[in-house]
Design an enzyme around this catalytic site. Sequence first.
Site, PDB file in Angstrom:
ATOM      1  N   LYS A   1       0.923  -1.294  -6.679  1.00 18.07           N
ATOM      2  CA  LYS A   1      -0.188  -2.236  -6.883  1.00 18.07           C
ATOM      3  C   LYS A   1      -1.275  -1.623  -7.761  1.00 18.07           C
ATOM      4  O   LYS A   1      -2.301  -2.248  -7.998  1.00 18.07           O
ATOM      5  CB  LYS A   1      -0.840  -2.582  -5.525  1.00 18.07           C
ATOM      6  CG  LYS A   1       0.010  -3.445  -4.624  1.00 18.07           C
ATOM      7  CD  LYS A   1      -0.807  -3.973  -3.435  1.00 18.07           C
ATOM      8  CE  LYS A   1      -0.945  -2.928  -2.336  1.00 18.07           C
ATOM      9  NZ  LYS A   1      -1.622  -3.452  -1.117  1.00 18.07           N
TER      10      LYS A   1
ATOM     11  N   LYS B   1      -3.050   0.998  -6.825  1.00 21.88           N
ATOM     12  CA  LYS B   1      -4.107   1.472  -5.924  1.00 21.88           C
ATOM     13  C   LYS B   1      -3.778   2.879  -5.449  1.00 21.88           C
ATOM     14  O   LYS B   1      -2.604   3.192  -5.250  1.00 21.88           O
ATOM     15  CB  LYS B   1      -4.134   0.593  -4.671  1.00 21.88           C
ATOM     16  CG  LYS B   1      -5.196  -0.487  -4.648  1.00 21.88           C
ATOM     17  CD  LYS B   1      -5.231  -1.140  -3.261  1.00 21.88           C
ATOM     18  CE  LYS B   1      -6.379  -2.095  -3.100  1.00 21.88           C
ATOM     19  NZ  LYS B   1      -6.512  -2.597  -1.739  1.00 21.88           N
TER      20      LYS B   1
END
Length: 167
Positions: free
Chosen positions: A59, A61
């Site tokens: 993602k 992240k």
Amino acid sequence: MTDNNNNNSAISSSHPKTVLTYGTFDLFHIGHLKMLQRLKAMGDKLIVAVSTDEFNALKGKRSVYSYEERAAIIAALSCVDLVIPEQSWEQKAQDIQQYQVDIFGIGSDWKGKFDELADLCQVVYLDRTPSISTTEVKRALSNLDSDKIKQIKDGLDSVLSIVKAIE
Ligand code: CTP
């Protein structure tokens, strides 16, 4: 996977009303707690799928705390009955079926994103707690760091100017 085994399903008939949510829950804060407490209040059993470090990387992240640490914090909460790993976008439908989920709930930042799950269970988007997010906490911490660096630099500069004045 961690099971607190503390659901209050005895008050419902055979099947506890089960609520499922997903998230990273890094640098655990009051917005996370309020969301989980509200979700638990909607049913008898709350399952939290915590994003793994690998899924976060997918993602884009990167969490401060590892999956094991984040999962341990969530599992220790009295409102949480079970923690499972979130490893892909696609697992939700299978999780809903496997855990006989009645309600899929998540913050309003995801509004409309999971509407297709309404074929399998009730889908709810809850308002976020205002003015707090992990991103904000990280930003505040990094500002604190640069303030500290500036303080040290200012201190060194004044020492340097005193030394220069003596020379
Ligand atoms: N959440 C909330 N209120 C907040 C922050 C988060 O209700 N102020 C909810 C999210 O909507 C989500 C869950 O908590 O359902 C987990 O969110 P997560 O993305 O892990 O937390 P954030 O603080 O939003 O993290 P980030 O800034 O990295 O997006």
